[in-house]
Design an enzyme around this catalytic site. Structure first.
Site, PDB file in Angstrom:
ATOM      1  N   ASN A 133       0.874  -1.175   0.000  1.00 23.17           N
ATOM      2  CA  ASN A 133       0.000   0.000   0.000  1.00 23.17           C
ATOM      3  C   ASN A 133       0.910   1.222   0.000  1.00 23.17           C
ATOM      4  O   ASN A 133       1.477   1.576   1.035  1.00 23.17           O
ATOM      5  CB  ASN A 133      -0.888  -0.024   1.255  1.00 23.17           C
ATOM      6  CG  ASN A 133      -1.653   1.285   1.428  1.00 23.17           C
ATOM      7  OD1 ASN A 133      -1.790   2.064   0.489  1.00 23.17           O
ATOM      8  ND2 ASN A 133      -2.147   1.525   2.634  1.00 23.17           N
ATOM      9  N   LYS A 136       0.195   4.251  -0.224  1.00 19.90           N
ATOM     10  CA  LYS A 136      -0.427   5.467   0.323  1.00 19.90           C
ATOM     11  C   LYS A 136      -0.154   6.630  -0.651  1.00 19.90           C
ATOM     12  O   LYS A 136      -0.065   6.404  -1.842  1.00 19.90           O
ATOM     13  CB  LYS A 136       0.084   5.765   1.724  1.00 19.90           C
ATOM     14  CG  LYS A 136       0.093   4.539   2.639  1.00 19.90           C
ATOM     15  CD  LYS A 136       0.239   4.916   4.064  1.00 19.90           C
ATOM     16  CE  LYS A 136       0.409   3.666   4.896  1.00 19.90           C
ATOM     17  NZ  LYS A 136       0.064   3.848   6.275  1.00 19.90           N
ATOM     18  N   HIS A 141      -9.471   1.407   4.739  1.00 14.77           N
ATOM     19  CA  HIS A 141      -8.210   1.622   5.452  1.00 14.77           C
ATOM     20  C   HIS A 141      -8.469   2.587   6.612  1.00 14.77           C
ATOM     21  O   HIS A 141      -9.283   3.498   6.486  1.00 14.77           O
ATOM     22  CB  HIS A 141      -7.149   2.185   4.497  1.00 14.77           C
ATOM     23  CG  HIS A 141      -5.774   2.157   5.091  1.00 14.77           C
ATOM     24  ND1 HIS A 141      -5.361   3.093   6.009  1.00 14.77           N
ATOM     25  CD2 HIS A 141      -4.743   1.291   4.930  1.00 14.77           C
ATOM     26  CE1 HIS A 141      -4.115   2.798   6.380  1.00 14.77           C
ATOM     27  NE2 HIS A 141      -3.726   1.714   5.737  1.00 14.77           N
ATOM     28  N   GLU A 156      -6.908   5.011   7.637  1.00 12.46           N
ATOM     29  CA  GLU A 156      -6.698   6.428   7.295  1.00 12.46           C
ATOM     30  C   GLU A 156      -7.910   6.997   6.570  1.00 12.46           C
ATOM     31  O   GLU A 156      -8.196   8.187   6.664  1.00 12.46           O
ATOM     32  CB  GLU A 156      -5.401   6.566   6.472  1.00 12.46           C
ATOM     33  CG  GLU A 156      -4.183   6.334   7.349  1.00 12.46           C
ATOM     34  CD  GLU A 156      -2.953   5.800   6.643  1.00 12.46           C
ATOM     35  OE1 GLU A 156      -2.894   5.851   5.399  1.00 12.46           O
ATOM     36  OE2 GLU A 156      -2.051   5.305   7.357  1.00 12.46           O
ATOM     37  N   GLU A 197      -5.473  -4.660  10.523  1.00 16.21           N
ATOM     38  CA  GLU A 197      -4.439  -3.644  10.696  1.00 16.21           C
ATOM     39  C   GLU A 197      -4.700  -2.863  11.988  1.00 16.21           C
ATOM     40  O   GLU A 197      -5.453  -1.876  11.980  1.00 16.21           O
ATOM     41  CB  GLU A 197      -4.455  -2.670   9.513  1.00 16.21           C
ATOM     42  CG  GLU A 197      -4.159  -3.320   8.178  1.00 16.21           C
ATOM     43  CD  GLU A 197      -3.525  -2.338   7.210  1.00 16.21           C
ATOM     44  OE1 GLU A 197      -2.482  -2.680   6.649  1.00 16.21           O
ATOM     45  OE2 GLU A 197      -4.043  -1.220   7.050  1.00 16.21           O
ATOM     46  N   GLY A 250       2.530   2.240  10.669  1.00 15.43           N
ATOM     47  CA  GLY A 250       3.511   3.310  10.498  1.00 15.43           C
ATOM     48  C   GLY A 250       4.240   3.684  11.776  1.00 15.43           C
ATOM     49  O   GLY A 250       4.932   4.702  11.818  1.00 15.43           O
ATOM     50  N   SER A 278       3.420  -2.209  10.354  1.00  9.82           N
ATOM     51  CA  SER A 278       4.862  -2.289  10.606  1.00  9.82           C
ATOM     52  C   SER A 278       5.457  -3.659  10.312  1.00  9.82           C
ATOM     53  O   SER A 278       6.319  -4.153  11.049  1.00  9.82           O
ATOM     54  CB  SER A 278       5.176  -1.847  12.047  1.00  9.82           C
ATOM     55  OG  SER A 278       4.815  -0.494  12.225  1.00  9.82           O
TER      56      SER A 278
HETATM   57  C1  PEP Z   1      -0.788   0.318   5.985  1.00  5.08           C
HETATM   58  O1  PEP Z   1      -0.945   1.511   6.046  1.00  5.08           O
HETATM   59  O2  PEP Z   1      -1.586  -0.400   5.360  1.00  5.08           O
HETATM   60  C2  PEP Z   1       0.363  -0.258   6.700  1.00  5.08           C
HETATM   61  C3  PEP Z   1       0.322  -1.516   7.017  1.00  5.08           C
HETATM   62  O3  PEP Z   1       1.405   0.587   6.974  1.00  5.08           O
HETATM   63  P1  PEP Z   1       2.840   0.215   7.615  1.00  5.08           P
HETATM   64  O4  PEP Z   1       3.309  -1.079   7.025  1.00  5.08           O
HETATM   65  O5  PEP Z   1       3.744   1.358   7.240  1.00  5.08           O
HETATM   66  O6  PEP Z   1       2.649   0.103   9.096  1.00  5.08           O
END
Ligand code: PEP
Length: 257
Positions: free
Chosen positions: A12, A14, A99, A101, A171, A177, A213
């Site tokens: 992803n 973003k 997501h 976000e 998630e 992040g 992460s």
């Molecule tokens: C995401 O935003 O879908 C995600 C998993 O981000 P990260 O791997 O940076 O934590």
């Protein structure tokens, strides 16, 4: 022997990327993915303007591509929105929906995410439906209730035939992040709970991805869990060496499981 599900790793991006950097990244991912075991599926979800570039550079590879969101509408006066069939025009096969976000910064409700999932399925794409709890919710012991409500809202709108076509990504918001992944035990516990919901819907083999992460160092341990079928990868998907190392971890697990 229980049926072995494929491992799925999806990046992803973003709101990251520019044409020149994307070209390097996409070509490297396409090349690296060629050597992965057959039952590892690799995808990237790019910003809308780069769908055409993904199509041009990935069409001859085994990497699939998609969008990070779609409109809840199919067509009409919805300035700034992008409909699922438009994404299909660029050869995409995936679309992330829900997501955190989008839920947090754009006020997307559980109902809206469910409608978006329907639009994605109608267009013939695979929705990657994201669910996850905040740290406060986890600390209050509400994780199952939160992710259960998010998933149930989607499943309630789908027939069993539609439900088998989705992918779910767990998630935890506190892990996205932050560099602080859920432990494999924490993730497995939630995945087992989500699996129960999918089994009840007649969709036991829906791929359940973990996101938050994931890095080359922790990917294999996470992917070894019985209900973790791969990962949704944010930050690490922007560095091809890291992303491919995560795909290789999925490959290592897929051949030994
Ligand atoms: C995401 O935003 O879908 C995600 C998993 O981000 P990260 O791997 O940076 O934590």
């Amino acid at each position: 022997m229980p049926k072995q599900r494929a491992k799925v790793v999806v990046g992803n991006w973003k709101m990251h990327g520019r044409l020149a950097d994307n070209a390097v990244l996409l070509k490297a991912v396409a090349q690296g993915a060629a050597d992965l075991p057959e039952n590892v599926l690799v995808g990237v979800c790019v910003p809308f303007p780069y769908l055409a570039q993904a199509q041009a550079l990935l069409a001859d590879s085994r990497v699939v591509w998609g969008a990070q969101d779609v409109s809840a509408h199919t067509e009409g006066a919805y300035t700034g929105e992008v409909a699922a069939p438009m994404v299909v025009d660029y050869g995409a096969s995936l679309a992330i929906v829900g997501h955190s976000e989008r839920r947090n910064y754009h006020g997307e409700s559980v109902e809206l995410v469910a409608v978006k999932t329907q639009r994605v399925l109608e267009a013939g794409l695979t929705p990657i439906v994201c669910v996850g709890e905040t740290l406060e919710q986890r600390d209050a012991g509400e994780t199952s209730q939160v992710v259960g409500t998010q998933l149930d809202a989607v499943l309630a709108k789908l027939s069993p035939q539609e439900a088998v076509r989705i992918v779910v990504a767990y998630e935890p918001i506190w892990a996205i992040g932050t560099g602080e992944s859920a432990t494999s035990q924490q993730a497995q516990e939630v995945h087992a709970f989500l699996r129960g919901r999918l089994v009840a819907k007649g969709a036991p083999d829906v791929p359940l991805l973990y996101g938050g992460s994931v890095k080359p160092e922790n990917a294999e341990e996470l992917f070894r869990q019985p209900d973790i079928d791969g990962g949704l990868i944010g930050g690490a998907s922007l560095k091809y060496k890291d992303f491919l190392a995560i795909c290789e971890a999925a490959g290592a697990v897929s051949v030994t499981q």
